[in-house]
Design an enzyme around this catalytic site. Sequence first.
Site, PDB file in Angstrom:
ATOM      1  N   ARG A 116       0.926  -1.069   0.079  1.00 44.58           N
ATOM      2  CA  ARG A 116      -0.063   0.054   0.237  1.00 44.58           C
ATOM      3  C   ARG A 116       1.078   1.062   0.006  1.00 44.58           C
ATOM      4  NH1 ARG A 116       1.094   2.195   4.636  1.00 44.58           N
ATOM      5  NH2 ARG A 116       1.142   0.825   6.650  1.00 44.58           N
ATOM      6  N   ILE A 120       4.728   3.762   8.194  1.00 40.65           N
ATOM      7  CA  ILE A 120       4.306   2.702   9.098  1.00 40.65           C
ATOM      8  C   ILE A 120       2.960   3.094   9.843  1.00 40.65           C
ATOM      9  CG2 ILE A 120       5.605   3.717  10.955  1.00 40.65           C
ATOM     10  CD1 ILE A 120       6.340   0.854  11.852  1.00 40.65           C
ATOM     11  N   THR A 121       2.134   2.165  10.162  1.00 41.12           N
ATOM     12  CA  THR A 121       0.955   2.506  10.959  1.00 41.12           C
ATOM     13  C   THR A 121       0.767   1.193  11.998  1.00 41.12           C
ATOM     14  OG1 THR A 121      -1.341   3.369  10.840  1.00 41.12           O
ATOM     15  CG2 THR A 121      -0.940   1.815   9.451  1.00 41.12           C
ATOM     16  N   ALA A 193      -6.520   5.969   8.847  1.00 43.92           N
ATOM     17  CA  ALA A 193      -5.767   5.777   8.070  1.00 43.92           C
ATOM     18  C   ALA A 193      -6.032   5.438   6.850  1.00 43.92           C
ATOM     19  CB  ALA A 193      -4.436   4.851   8.552  1.00 43.92           C
ATOM     20  N   LEU A 207      -8.913   1.341   4.204  1.00 46.57           N
ATOM     21  CA  LEU A 207      -8.770   2.436   5.192  1.00 46.57           C
ATOM     22  C   LEU A 207      -8.896   1.711   6.621  1.00 46.57           C
ATOM     23  CD1 LEU A 207     -12.012   2.905   6.763  1.00 46.57           C
ATOM     24  CD2 LEU A 207     -12.382   3.674   4.316  1.00 46.57           C
ATOM     25  N   CYS A 224       2.617   6.872  10.049  1.00 48.63           N
ATOM     26  CA  CYS A 224       2.531   7.267   8.890  1.00 48.63           C
ATOM     27  C   CYS A 224       3.591   8.401   8.432  1.00 48.63           C
ATOM     28  CB  CYS A 224       1.305   8.093   8.244  1.00 48.63           C
ATOM     29  SG  CYS A 224      -0.196   6.908   8.545  1.00 48.63           S
TER      30      CYS A 224
END
Length: 290
Positions: A116, A120-121, A193, A207, A224
């Site tokens: 994607r 980072i999340t 996100a 999402l 992010c």
Amino acid sequence: MFSPRTVGFAAKELRQCTLGRTPTQLQSLPPMGYLDLGTVPYLQALHIQTRFNQLRIANLANPSNQTDRQPKLTDTLFLLQHPPVYTNGLRNRGKLPPSEIQRLRSLGSEYAETGRGGEITFHGPGQLVLYPSVFLRNHHLGVKCYVEGLENTVVDACMRLGVKAQPWEGFPGVWVGGRKVAGRKVAARKVAAVGSGVKRYVTLHGLALNCSTDMRWFQHIVPCGLEGKEAVSLEQILARRVEVQEMVPHILSSFSCVFNCDLLPLHELSPATHQTIVGLVDESKKAINM
């Protein structure tokens, strides 16, 4: 500058949100199906998405070969939650040193790198994840309009709970705050996100909306890649419990309005697609040795 991007609709005007499409195009949009997968480990969900994407691309490339063994596969929204996992997007993939990856895993989470957009999340319990598989050409959408549609979906779903959220120019995702309330500046915090991938006009990823997520997980990363920006949950904003299942009908209704398409349970819209995904779920468990 951290300034809000104008969202081109109000709740009562959602059917006017065209995402750049003409009235003629809006009259011919096909319905989509939705399927709740429950709680699924990230790598398993990634396998399901990737394989479904591959099957759809092959399916679309050879429509004359659609048979009972290779049926037509329809647009599908996957609803799910993940056990704790940190995921890294294309912008930062391969850049974390092994020691940092080990540190994140030592917290009790998984770590995965993915295709994607973004950096980072965190994904985990209490977070509503929506992964649409949409053939953009059938919906007369470009990638930019599609991503804006995902953002607008979150904006409207939050509005249904009385939460004012908005996208921000230059900052991915959906945010609350960042404006003056009673003469006092309220810091902008990220409630959702948004990160998508597209292969041969078929979308992946999507999402993640923080409902009742334990926000302490976000304290161990720079979400992010946005220094000085915090994440927030609907539970924190509203000072009450907000379960994922409470938000599911809101997110589906908002998606339907923003993208101007009907949504139906997948097993009703396309039993063949539903059965294909059931098979992919079983396949994914073997693929990641569950």
